[in-house]
Design an enzyme around this catalytic site. Structure first.
Site, mmCIF file in Angstrom:
data_model
loop_
_atom_site.group_PDB
_atom_site.id
_atom_site.type_symbol
_atom_site.label_atom_id
_atom_site.label_comp_id
_atom_site.label_asym_id
_atom_site.label_seq_id
_atom_site.Cartn_x
_atom_site.Cartn_y
_atom_site.Cartn_z
ATOM 1 N N CYS A 1 -79.553 -122.671 -83.753
ATOM 2 C CA CYS A 1 -78.811 -121.526 -84.270
ATOM 3 C C CYS A 1 -77.677 -121.292 -83.278
ATOM 4 C CB CYS A 1 -79.699 -120.291 -84.384
ATOM 5 S SG CYS A 1 -78.771 -118.801 -84.813
ATOM 6 N N CYS B 1 -76.912 -117.204 -82.800
ATOM 7 C CA CYS B 1 -77.856 -116.289 -82.131
ATOM 8 C C CYS B 1 -79.116 -117.073 -81.778
ATOM 9 C CB CYS B 1 -78.111 -115.021 -82.946
ATOM 10 S SG CYS B 1 -78.566 -115.236 -84.673
ATOM 11 N N SER B 2 -80.223 -116.818 -82.473
ATOM 12 C CA SER B 2 -81.478 -117.459 -82.073
ATOM 13 C C SER B 2 -82.413 -117.634 -83.260
ATOM 14 C CB SER B 2 -82.160 -116.606 -81.007
ATOM 15 O OG SER B 2 -82.309 -115.277 -81.507
ATOM 16 N N CYS B 3 -81.864 -117.805 -84.466
ATOM 17 C CA CYS B 3 -82.688 -117.891 -85.675
ATOM 18 C C CYS B 3 -83.695 -119.039 -85.547
ATOM 19 C CB CYS B 3 -81.799 -118.089 -86.893
ATOM 20 S SG CYS B 3 -80.719 -116.675 -87.166
#
Lengths: 213, 210
Positions: free
Chosen positions: B107, B110-112
């Site tokens: 991702c 962000c941090s999906c």
């Protein structure tokens, strides 16, 4: 928003340096546990959605965003949301009720599906060539800078999903969502290590491209 | 690397720790959060939801071709039938590694990450170097995990920009034809399901069973 969070393809950030998955703890410090739980628990009050939450973390000075650890960015985002929604001002507390453990468990199990009913036929079909529009603007978007202006092929249609650019402003809106396939060369030049990069993009990010583009 | 607790009793709390404590105290006093709920949330993600869920899904796919085909066609439905449902797993897609094509998930924005099947992401997955480099130099990134793919293997990177969450179905290791689902699960690491490593080989289990 063309912010520090939009990291795809950036150079000079150093090695990955992973910890072993067999020894890395879920949280490295007690304060990280607290920030994680506070963020989820306050989110359950229903005063913001995940795109507002992401946008709050992104809206930091780039040097600050990159210097922060991951949960420091969560903390910065949470503080900003609580402030902007005026949830910590003196007489506001009676308006909200904290979730109980049972209620929280139900909310976590239910999640927040973003699929929505179709409003019309999608503009693009699988196999069609599309170009990602140039979208430089101050608001939240999920079209990474590294793909803007590049041409790819529609690989999958996922139906209608909440549209982050509007939802980050608290508006309820949905658009058709596609997985778009880009060749590594089109993104990174002839020496690309990636054969293909697939990116999920909403219809307003895309325009029709000619087959020879 | 040292972790918390070791130095907590001798050093004064940092500004960061004090800032978090102050915020938590204020939120509790205002009734916006409950401490029993905070504890329950931490317990869920620290001890209950984790990559064992994903390993179960992968081992079932290796063992049962009908399950595998259904999983690749509609992972959301198939995985929810196993009871792995919830936040950050609302819309799942499984992508299959083959000798010709290797999949890698990132991702960049962000941090999906698919929490329902992998738990919370590791630090490196959320770090700037991984987010920057996975899309542009995946072969070098894989090499840093000790994964060296033949030049003939195509690398396909999935950038999780929407609410779809991707899980990699690694190639089944050779020499496991008669293995049970329970045995196969031990070969499925979290990193293999992100796509930075291959599944472990049977001999790896003998050498360094964690």
């Amino acid at each position: 928003m063309n912010g520090a969070h939009d990291l795809g393809g950036k150079h000079c950030l150093g090695p990955i340096a992973p910890e072993s998955e067999f020894s890395e703890p879920v949280f490295h410090h007690e304060w990280e546990r607290r920030v994680f739980a506070l963020t989820l628990a306050t989110g359950m009050l229903g005063q913001w959605n995940i795109d507002e939450s992401r946008f709050a973390r992104e809206r930091q000075h780039p040097q600050r965003y990159l210097a922060n650890s991951y949960y420091e960015n969560w903390l910065a985002g949470l503080e900003k949301l609580l402030d902007e929604k005026q949830m910590l001002t003196s007489d506001s507390s009676s308006r909200w009720r904290a979730a109980s453990p049972d209620c929280a468990a139900q909310l976590l199990a239910a999640g927040s599906p973003t699929s929505r009913a179709a409003q019309r036929a999608p503009a693009f079909a699988c196999g069609q060539r599309v170009r990602v529009r140039k979208l430089s603007m101050a608001g939240h978007t999920r079209a990474p800078a590294y793909v803007q202006g590049t041409t790819g092929v529609i690989a999958q249609f996922h139906g209608w999903h909440c549209y982050p650019d509007q939802r980050a402003r608290g508006l309820d809106s949905a658009e058709p969502l596609y997985s778009v396939c880009f060749t590594g060369q089109s993104l990174w030049g002839p020496n690309s290590e990636a054969s293909e990069v697939l990116i999920d993009l909403w219809e307003p990010y895309l325009e029709r491209a000619e087959n020879n583009d | 690397m040292s972790h918390d607790h070791e130095h907590d009793h001798t050093e004064p709390p940092s500004d960061l720790e004090l800032r978090v404590k102050a915020l938590e105290t204020l939120l509790l006093e205002k009734g916006l959060v409950r401490s029993d709920t905070l504890d329950a949330i931490i317990e869920t993600y620290e001890h209950r939801v984790g990559p064992r869920n994903g390993a179960h899904v992968v081992a079932l796919a290796w063992s049962n071709d009908e399950f595998r085909r259904a999983l690749l066609a509609d992972a959301t439905a198939v995985v929810s039938e196993l009871g792995y449902v919830g936040r950050q797993g609302e819309h799942l897609q499984v992508v299959e590694n083959t000798a010709e094509q290797h999949n890698l998930v990132v991702c960049t924005l962000c941090s999906c990450y698919p929490w329902t099947v992998l738990g919370l992401p590791p630090v490196w997955y959320k770090s700037a170097p991984y987010r920057a480099r996975a899309v542009s130099e995946p072969r070098s990134v894989l090499a840093e995990f000790g994964t060296h793919l033949p030049e003939s293997t195509q690398i396909r990177v999935w950038d999780s920009t929407a609410e779809l969450r991707y899980l990699v179905l690694p190639e089944r290791p050779r020499g496991t034809d008669d293995w049970s689902v329970e045995q196969l699960q031990k070969l499925v690491t979290r990193n293999a399901m992100i796509g930075v490593e291959r599944a472990r080989m049977p001999e790896d289990l003998l050498e360094r069973d964690p």
